[in-house]
Design a protein around this motif. Structure first.
Motif: not given
Lengths: 192, 192
Positions: A175-181, B158-160, B181-185
């Protein structure tokens, strides 16, 4: 949603988004999440996707020979999570529970997922029979594709010009995603 | 770079990054860029990658049965572009021209690309022979993996928490990438 020229269809998956896989057979329809999908060829466009043999989606695809790949966006994160965590085998009302709505693609009737930023209507390649053997790999030809013109225009993604909720999702685990940046441009190659 | 437990190796590719493919045979080594790579199985971990039969990389992999997938970061964008746009067939000094440095993996000797945030040492699956037939697909088992602990720790990205230059690259077309990009849960799934 606008139709996409087929020679640009690979670009809908080229950056590695997590997808929703649509399937249907004999009046039963399903949608599941899959992170393991990629382009396989440019023109005619083909895709490869890994779909566990234990899933309802796999049963429906094997029976019908068609599937859709749909690229969900940040606004759909909870629907993607629900579609990935709930089996249509256990829940005949899975789509309603996941709050996922679909419409039937014109050529094949396969469900296309509404709210997604791209949709690819696909027909399984005959070769899949032996390819799929020991693995859970499905190879398919893209026969039509659509994208949301707010984020995909003139053959290219334009995430940076649109709302953050329209960015594609890239699943890591649980359930942990990244959005494209943000966009990154490289120097052209001299004397290639 | 720290070794990764093999059951977590799929997570290095799960979010769809563009990769650099390392190959070698009989004293010749090469590195090319590929956007079409994905996990194929969890445990034992396997990967699928599309590599054109016309490439030197494909010749070297077919001859040696080994390859590496390396996840480059934003800091390496120009090297990735050069590795994707220049053929080792035309340029025996491709790696020097691309300013790419490698070291040999312990098990197989396959080149691992320095500066990448993840590296997977892979052995081609015997089944590939018939799978590859009409397509350019290579299936391989991951036999070792490493990641940069500044961005991948305890089995998760842990890109953020790290410098933007360490984010993975996701190619669209023609040297245009997006950084991750940014994390999304997402919400947990009830009654799955």
């Amino acid at each position: 949603m606008q139709p996409i020229e087929l020679q640009h269809a690979y670009r809908l998956l080229n950056h590695g988004p997590t997808v929703l896989v649509g399937s249907c057979h004999a009046g039963r329809a399903n949608v599941m999440a899959a992170a393991w999908a990629m382009p396989l060829d440019f023109d005619t466009p083909k895709i490869a996707v890994v779909i566990d043999k234990a899933t309802l989606t796999r049963e429906l695809i094997d029976a019908s020979g068609v599937l859709s790949l749909n690229v969900p966006c940040v606004a759909m994160k909870d629907q993607v999570m629900a579609a990935g965590g709930m089996s249509g085998k256990n829940h005949p009302d899975k789509l309603a529970r996941c709050e996922i709505t679909t419409h039937a693609a014109a050529n094949t009737g396969v469900p296309l997922v509404e709210g997604c930023i791209a949709q690819l209507e696909c027909r399984v390649l005959p070769a899949t029979a032996h390819v799929a053997g020991p693995h859970d790999l499905i190879l398919a030809e893209v026969i039509a594709a659509w994208a949301d013109e707010r984020v995909f225009r003139a053959g290219h993604w334009h995430f940076e010009d649109a709302a953050p909720e329209l960015r594609s999702l890239h699943h890591v685990a649980g359930g942990h995603f990244y959005a494209i940046g943000e966009p990154v441009s490289a120097l052209p190659v001299a004397n290639a």
